[in-house]
Design a protein around this motif. Structure first.
Motif, mmCIF file in Angstrom:
data_model
loop_
_atom_site.group_PDB
_atom_site.id
_atom_site.type_symbol
_atom_site.label_atom_id
_atom_site.label_comp_id
_atom_site.label_asym_id
_atom_site.label_seq_id
_atom_site.Cartn_x
_atom_site.Cartn_y
_atom_site.Cartn_z
ATOM 1 N N PHE A 78 0.823 -1.204 0.000
ATOM 2 C CA PHE A 78 0.000 0.000 0.000
ATOM 3 C C PHE A 78 0.862 1.262 0.000
ATOM 4 C CE2 PHE A 78 -2.836 -3.110 2.119
ATOM 5 C CZ PHE A 78 -3.970 -2.969 1.335
ATOM 6 N N VAL A 79 0.185 2.399 -0.236
ATOM 7 C CA VAL A 79 0.828 3.706 -0.158
ATOM 8 C C VAL A 79 0.005 4.641 0.724
ATOM 9 C CG1 VAL A 79 2.064 3.639 -2.353
ATOM 10 C CG2 VAL A 79 -0.318 4.389 -2.315
ATOM 11 N N CYS A 80 0.706 5.543 1.395
ATOM 12 C CA CYS A 80 0.111 6.613 2.190
ATOM 13 C C CYS A 80 0.959 7.862 1.982
ATOM 14 C CB CYS A 80 0.103 6.253 3.679
ATOM 15 S SG CYS A 80 -1.283 5.229 4.225
ATOM 16 N N SER A 81 0.639 8.917 2.724
ATOM 17 C CA SER A 81 1.434 10.144 2.746
ATOM 18 C C SER A 81 1.868 10.410 4.181
ATOM 19 C CB SER A 81 0.624 11.322 2.201
ATOM 20 O OG SER A 81 0.205 11.092 0.870
ATOM 21 N N ALA A 82 2.876 11.256 4.368
ATOM 22 C CA ALA A 82 3.390 11.521 5.714
ATOM 23 C C ALA A 82 4.291 12.745 5.674
ATOM 24 C CB ALA A 82 4.154 10.307 6.252
ATOM 25 N N SER A 83 4.766 13.149 6.866
ATOM 26 C CA SER A 83 5.639 14.325 6.974
ATOM 27 C C SER A 83 6.717 14.103 8.021
ATOM 28 C CB SER A 83 4.822 15.569 7.351
ATOM 29 O OG SER A 83 5.668 16.694 7.537
ATOM 30 N N ALA A 84 7.895 14.610 7.740
ATOM 31 C CA ALA A 84 8.960 14.669 8.740
ATOM 32 C C ALA A 84 8.692 15.862 9.650
ATOM 33 C CB ALA A 84 10.318 14.838 8.056
ATOM 34 N N VAL A 85 8.932 15.686 10.959
ATOM 35 C CA VAL A 85 8.754 16.776 11.915
ATOM 36 C C VAL A 85 10.041 16.948 12.726
ATOM 37 C CG1 VAL A 85 6.259 16.507 12.112
ATOM 38 C CG2 VAL A 85 7.749 15.251 13.672
ATOM 39 N N ARG A 86 10.218 18.144 13.264
ATOM 40 C CA ARG A 86 11.366 18.397 14.125
ATOM 41 C C ARG A 86 11.221 17.591 15.410
ATOM 42 N NH1 ARG A 86 12.446 24.474 15.280
ATOM 43 N NH2 ARG A 86 14.177 23.473 16.391
ATOM 44 N N SER A 87 12.297 16.934 15.817
ATOM 45 C CA SER A 87 12.251 16.091 17.009
ATOM 46 C C SER A 87 13.649 15.961 17.599
ATOM 47 C CB SER A 87 11.718 14.692 16.657
ATOM 48 O OG SER A 87 12.569 14.045 15.724
ATOM 49 N N ALA A 88 13.698 15.524 18.851
ATOM 50 C CA ALA A 88 14.978 15.410 19.533
ATOM 51 C C ALA A 88 15.898 14.410 18.855
ATOM 52 C CB ALA A 88 14.746 15.009 20.994
ATOM 53 N N ASN A 89 15.326 13.315 18.338
ATOM 54 C CA ASN A 89 16.177 12.308 17.711
ATOM 55 C C ASN A 89 16.345 12.501 16.203
ATOM 56 O OD1 ASN A 89 13.674 11.535 16.757
ATOM 57 N ND2 ASN A 89 13.584 9.613 17.906
ATOM 58 N N LYS A 90 15.676 13.505 15.631
ATOM 59 C CA LYS A 90 15.740 13.825 14.203
ATOM 60 C C LYS A 90 15.224 12.680 13.329
ATOM 61 C CE LYS A 90 19.849 16.724 14.819
ATOM 62 N NZ LYS A 90 21.238 16.989 14.366
ATOM 63 N N ASP A 91 14.353 11.841 13.893
ATOM 64 C CA ASP A 91 13.926 10.642 13.174
ATOM 65 C C ASP A 91 12.414 10.459 13.089
ATOM 66 O OD1 ASP A 91 16.579 9.801 12.818
ATOM 67 O OD2 ASP A 91 16.592 8.588 14.647
ATOM 68 N N VAL A 92 11.603 11.446 13.480
ATOM 69 C CA VAL A 92 10.160 11.209 13.607
ATOM 70 C C VAL A 92 9.394 11.585 12.336
ATOM 71 C CG1 VAL A 92 8.068 11.776 14.897
ATOM 72 C CG2 VAL A 92 10.249 11.479 16.108
ATOM 73 N N VAL A 93 8.524 10.664 11.933
ATOM 74 C CA VAL A 93 7.603 10.858 10.819
ATOM 75 C C VAL A 93 6.183 10.768 11.376
ATOM 76 C CG1 VAL A 93 6.770 9.937 8.613
ATOM 77 C CG2 VAL A 93 9.217 9.860 9.161
ATOM 78 N N VAL A 94 5.316 11.686 10.954
ATOM 79 C CA VAL A 94 3.919 11.715 11.411
ATOM 80 C C VAL A 94 3.013 11.357 10.244
ATOM 81 C CG1 VAL A 94 2.076 13.139 12.387
ATOM 82 C CG2 VAL A 94 4.436 13.445 13.160
ATOM 83 N N THR A 95 2.059 10.466 10.500
ATOM 84 C CA THR A 95 1.128 10.027 9.472
ATOM 85 C C THR A 95 -0.184 9.635 10.143
ATOM 86 O OG1 THR A 95 0.877 8.529 7.561
ATOM 87 C CG2 THR A 95 1.925 7.623 9.534
ATOM 88 N N ALA A 96 -1.077 9.013 9.400
ATOM 89 C CA ALA A 96 -2.335 8.539 9.978
ATOM 90 C C ALA A 96 -2.113 7.218 10.708
ATOM 91 C CB ALA A 96 -3.379 8.350 8.876
ATOM 92 N N GLY A 97 -2.937 6.958 11.712
ATOM 93 C CA GLY A 97 -2.821 5.703 12.425
ATOM 94 C C GLY A 97 -3.026 4.504 11.522
#
Length: 376
Positions: A178-197
């Motif tokens: 499957f495919v979805c969309s998502a975004s990189a966000v600023r975070s302490a570990n520089k590794d977080v991506v936010v998307t839908a559950g």
């Protein structure tokens, strides 16, 4: 049979199952009826319209421990092999919204869904099933930086940070790509991506596998590399019952070519408890006709409460189709820089209102997810 017919067949079966539009939620992850009597209220109360300010941004620094009231469900992901997501497999992946179709039609879906050996399905407007409500073609903005504040679907041509931080997610759920969309966000570990559950876990069902984020995706290109999941986080109400108020997921990814995601593309700020009714820009890579998932598109307008009262989500006038799930909603957005504050993600549409996208309100539950993900 043309390559696009399997998807048409699936859509036709769903049309027969769902029937005429009904005032209940059709999420981008599940087709569900009206909430069952006695549906429990969300664990985290949502601030009302009286809240002030554009929302609190979380700085990219370590935060305090998650409190005992947090309800975060975590999963340690199996790292996807670099060889798994070939260009051909990426092109064949279908919007995760079809996952509900698989569950509805049962064994029939196994006979009509494209196999991994099938050619890439066509995403042309002509491929839409007969009788389906047409979706308006994307409208190109006249010039970068102008007339961008209101649109229900346009290609993003103004550039800026959003073209780097927004990307496509490729994942496998129950054996289907499957495919979805998502975004990189600023975070302490520089590794977080936010998307839908539902782009991370199928409600009370399976966790995603082979989960990979491609920031800055454009026409099959991976300009900043591909980042695979190492730890996944969803809210408890989503993990236990697919509660749409909590359709949010956050993923801590691995490095790519020795670089953290944040070092490669930066990240949008993330905000919580924002005032409701803000002007918002929603971005994503819709992959159902008339779109093909190859370009970044957006919607923009003022968000509003759910008029059907089924959720605490907010709605945005938006013609984007399946595949845009998980794309970032940015308030306080500056078209000149492509930066804003991420306060929701694309989650679902109602069956009787295909022109409004809904996204979960980012309150305490989202904050707990983020705190967990940025420490992973």
């Amino acid at each position: 049979m043309t390559p696009c017919l399997p998807l048409i067949a699936v859509s036709a079966l769903v049309t027969g199952l769902v029937g005429v539009p009904q005032p209940w939620v059709v999420t981008m992850s599940a087709v569900s009826g009206p909430p069952a009597p006695g549906r429990p209220a969300p664990a985290h109360p949502t601030p009302g319209p009286a809240a002030s300010g554009p929302g609190s941004a979380v700085p990219a620094v370590p935060v305090g421990p998650v409190g005992p009231a947090s309800d975060v469900v975590e999963h340690v992901a199996t790292t996807a092999l670099d060889s798994y997501w070939t260009p051909e497999r990426m092109a064949r992946a279908i919007p995760i919204d079809v996952l509900s179709t698989i569950k509805q039609v049962g064994m029939a879906a196994a006979r009509i869904l494209p196999s991994t050996a099938s050619p890439a399905p066509s995403r042309s407007p002509e491929a839409a099933p007969a009788g389906a409500r047409p979706v308006r073609q994307a409208r190109q903005a006249r010039r970068p930086g102008a007339s961008l504040a209101v649109t229900s679907g346009s290609k993003w041509a103004a550039g800026g940070a959003v073209t780097r931080t927004t990307g496509r997610v490729f994942l496998t759920m129950d054996g289907v790509d499957f495919v979805c969309s998502a975004s990189a966000v600023r975070s302490a570990n520089k590794d977080v991506v936010v998307t839908a559950g539902h782009c991370v876990k199928d409600g009370a069902g399976s966790w995603a596998e082979n989960w990979t984020f491609v920031p800055g995706y454009r026409a099959g290109q991976r300009p900043y590399g591909a980042y695979t999941a190492r730890r996944m986080f969803v809210a408890g109400p989503w993990a236990r019952g697919g509660n749409d108020d909590y359709d949010m997921g956050m993923v801590a990814v691995t490095t790519a070519n020795g670089r953290h995601l944040g070092d490669a593309v930066g990240g949008q700020e993330i905000g919580f408890n924002a005032r409701r009714g803000l002007r918002t820009y929603g971005f994503g890579f819709p992959a159902d006709p008339p779109y093909n998932g190859e370009h970044l598109l957006y919607c923009a307008g003022v968000v509003h409460a759910d008029p059907q009262g089924q959720t605490r989500d907010q709605g945005l006038r938006c013609d984007l189709t399946a595949g845009a799930s998980g794309g970032p909603w940015l308030s306080g957005f500056d078209p000149a820089t492509g930066r804003g504050r991420l306060t929701s993600v694309s989650s679902f549409k109602y069956s009787n209102d295909h022109r409004t996208m809904y996204g979960p309100y980012f309150g305490a539950a989202a904050r707990d997810l983020f705190q967990s993900a940025q420490r992973a």
